[in-house]
Motif scaffolding. Sequence first.
Motif, PDB file in Angstrom:
ATOM      1  N   MET A 116       0.844  -1.196   0.000  1.00 31.95           N
ATOM      2  CA  MET A 116       0.000   0.000   0.000  1.00 31.95           C
ATOM      3  C   MET A 116       0.879   1.245   0.000  1.00 31.95           C
ATOM      4  SD  MET A 116      -3.117   0.903   2.617  1.00 31.95           S
ATOM      5  CE  MET A 116      -2.052   1.195   4.036  1.00 31.95           C
ATOM      6  N   ASN A 117       0.627   2.129  -0.941  1.00 29.34           N
ATOM      7  CA  ASN A 117       1.396   3.367  -1.063  1.00 29.34           C
ATOM      8  C   ASN A 117       0.633   4.495  -0.365  1.00 29.34           C
ATOM      9  OD1 ASN A 117       3.235   5.311  -1.938  1.00 29.34           O
ATOM     10  ND2 ASN A 117       2.138   5.644  -3.859  1.00 29.34           N
ATOM     11  N   PHE A 118       1.259   5.131   0.606  1.00 32.01           N
ATOM     12  CA  PHE A 118       0.599   6.190   1.385  1.00 32.01           C
ATOM     13  C   PHE A 118       1.180   7.547   0.986  1.00 32.01           C
ATOM     14  CE2 PHE A 118      -0.414   8.910   4.921  1.00 32.01           C
ATOM     15  CZ  PHE A 118      -1.647   8.457   5.364  1.00 32.01           C
ATOM     16  N   ILE A 119       0.311   8.436   0.497  1.00 30.82           N
ATOM     17  CA  ILE A 119       0.739   9.777   0.086  1.00 30.82           C
ATOM     18  C   ILE A 119       0.142  10.799   1.048  1.00 30.82           C
ATOM     19  CG2 ILE A 119       0.640  11.528  -1.723  1.00 30.82           C
ATOM     20  CD1 ILE A 119       0.483   9.279  -3.772  1.00 30.82           C
TER      21      ILE A 119
ATOM     22  N   ASN B 206      -4.344  16.314  -6.515  1.00 32.75           N
ATOM     23  CA  ASN B 206      -3.465  15.181  -6.764  1.00 32.75           C
ATOM     24  C   ASN B 206      -4.259  13.904  -7.075  1.00 32.75           C
ATOM     25  OD1 ASN B 206      -1.123  16.646  -6.473  1.00 32.75           O
ATOM     26  ND2 ASN B 206      -0.850  16.127  -4.315  1.00 32.75           N
TER      27      ASN B 206
ATOM     28  N   ALA C  95      -4.137  11.822 -10.527  1.00 34.17           N
ATOM     29  CA  ALA C  95      -3.789  10.395 -10.533  1.00 34.17           C
ATOM     30  C   ALA C  95      -4.854   9.575 -11.247  1.00 34.17           C
ATOM     31  CB  ALA C  95      -3.615   9.900  -9.094  1.00 34.17           C
TER      32      ALA C  95
ATOM     33  N   ASP D 181      -4.377   7.512 -14.752  1.00 35.04           N
ATOM     34  CA  ASP D 181      -4.628   6.068 -14.841  1.00 35.04           C
ATOM     35  C   ASP D 181      -5.624   5.751 -15.954  1.00 35.04           C
ATOM     36  OD1 ASP D 181      -2.878   5.477 -12.807  1.00 35.04           O
ATOM     37  OD2 ASP D 181      -4.424   5.177 -11.276  1.00 35.04           O
TER      38      ASP D 181
ATOM     39  N   ASP E  96      -6.139  -0.418 -10.870  1.00 32.91           N
ATOM     40  CA  ASP E  96      -5.551   0.719 -10.149  1.00 32.91           C
ATOM     41  C   ASP E  96      -6.530   1.144  -9.072  1.00 32.91           C
ATOM     42  OD1 ASP E  96      -2.971   1.462 -11.549  1.00 32.91           O
ATOM     43  OD2 ASP E  96      -4.340   1.494 -13.256  1.00 32.91           O
TER      44      ASP E  96
ATOM     45  N   HIS F 156      -7.391   3.570  -5.611  1.00 24.68           N
ATOM     46  CA  HIS F 156      -7.073   4.787  -4.865  1.00 24.68           C
ATOM     47  C   HIS F 156      -8.086   4.971  -3.740  1.00 24.68           C
ATOM     48  CE1 HIS F 156      -4.188   6.333  -7.901  1.00 24.68           C
ATOM     49  NE2 HIS F 156      -4.959   5.666  -8.740  1.00 24.68           N
TER      50      HIS F 156
ATOM     51  N   GLY G 144      -2.996  -0.761  -3.264  1.00 27.21           N
ATOM     52  CA  GLY G 144      -3.492   0.513  -3.775  1.00 27.21           C
ATOM     53  C   GLY G 144      -2.732   1.707  -3.235  1.00 27.21           C
ATOM     54  N   THR G 145      -3.242   2.890  -3.556  1.00 30.77           N
ATOM     55  CA  THR G 145      -2.623   4.145  -3.111  1.00 30.77           C
ATOM     56  C   THR G 145      -3.599   4.884  -2.204  1.00 30.77           C
ATOM     57  OG1 THR G 145      -1.310   4.352  -5.119  1.00 30.77           O
ATOM     58  CG2 THR G 145      -1.662   6.351  -3.829  1.00 30.77           C
TER      59      THR G 145
ATOM     60  N   HIS H 157      -4.452   8.429  -0.405  1.00 37.59           N
ATOM     61  CA  HIS H 157      -4.196   9.876  -0.458  1.00 37.59           C
ATOM     62  C   HIS H 157      -4.796  10.482   0.814  1.00 37.59           C
ATOM     63  CE1 HIS H 157      -3.347   9.532  -4.858  1.00 37.59           C
ATOM     64  NE2 HIS H 157      -4.238   8.564  -4.770  1.00 37.59           N
TER      65      HIS H 157
END
Length: 223
Positions: free
Chosen positions: A1-4, A15, A19, A23, A183, A185, A217-218, A220
Motif C-alpha cells: 500500500m502506497n501512502f501519500i 493530486n 492520478a 490512470d 488501479d 485509490h 493501492g494508493t 491519499h
Amino acid sequence: MNFIENADRDMAIMNVAHALTSDLRKCLLRHEFASFAVPGGTTPGPVFDAMSSVEIDWSRVHVMLTDERWVPEDHARSNAGLVKSRLLTGHAANARFISFYRDGMTAQAAAPDVSAALAGEMPISVLLLGMGADMHTASLFPRAPGLKEAMARDAPLLCAVSPPDQPEERVSLSAQALDGAMDKHLVIFGDDKRAALERAMTLPALDAPIGAVIKGGTVHWAA
C-alpha cells in the motif's frame, strides 16, 4: 500500500484527480475502454469537479458506482445523482454511466441482473474509494447483514446489503470486485480516519472491510 501525505485537502483533491485521470489515460492506450468505479458521499465531489474539466477520451470511459442507496436517481440521497451532477459534466459528459438502480425492483431482486450486466466491465480499470471512521468502504459495513456474503470469494459482482443504521436498502460491489481493480485509490481526510485505516490493517476483514480491498493501492491523505 502506497501512502501519500498531502499538505492540505485542496492539494489532495488536485493530486487525486490527476492520478485518476492519468490512470484512465494509460488504460485507454491499451484497451478499448476503461471502467471507472467511484463512491458517493461528500469527499469525492470536489475530485469529480476537477476531473470533469480534463480532456481525455471520456466517450470510452464507463463510469459506475462502488455502491448505491436503493432510491431513484432523482432522489436527494442517490449516489447516481451526485455523480451525474459533479462528474458527468463538461468534458466528462461524454462518459457512459452504468446505473445500478432498477425501478420497481428491490435491491435483492435486482442484484443478480445487474451483476450479469457488469461482467463485461471487469476487472475494474480504475477504482476510487472512500472510507468511514468505522472502517467501512463502499457499502461494506463492519458486521452488517449481508457483509459476509459480499466478502466471500464466490460473491456476485453486486450484492444487496442492509446496514442496520442506514435508512435505505443498498447495493455494493463485492470485495472481490473491488479488490480486483487494476488501479486502486483511497482518499481520506483527518487524523481519525488515518488512525482508523492503520487499525483496519490489523483487524479481520469482517471487522474492517477496507483492509480487504486496499492492499496494493494508493492512499491519499490530508489532515
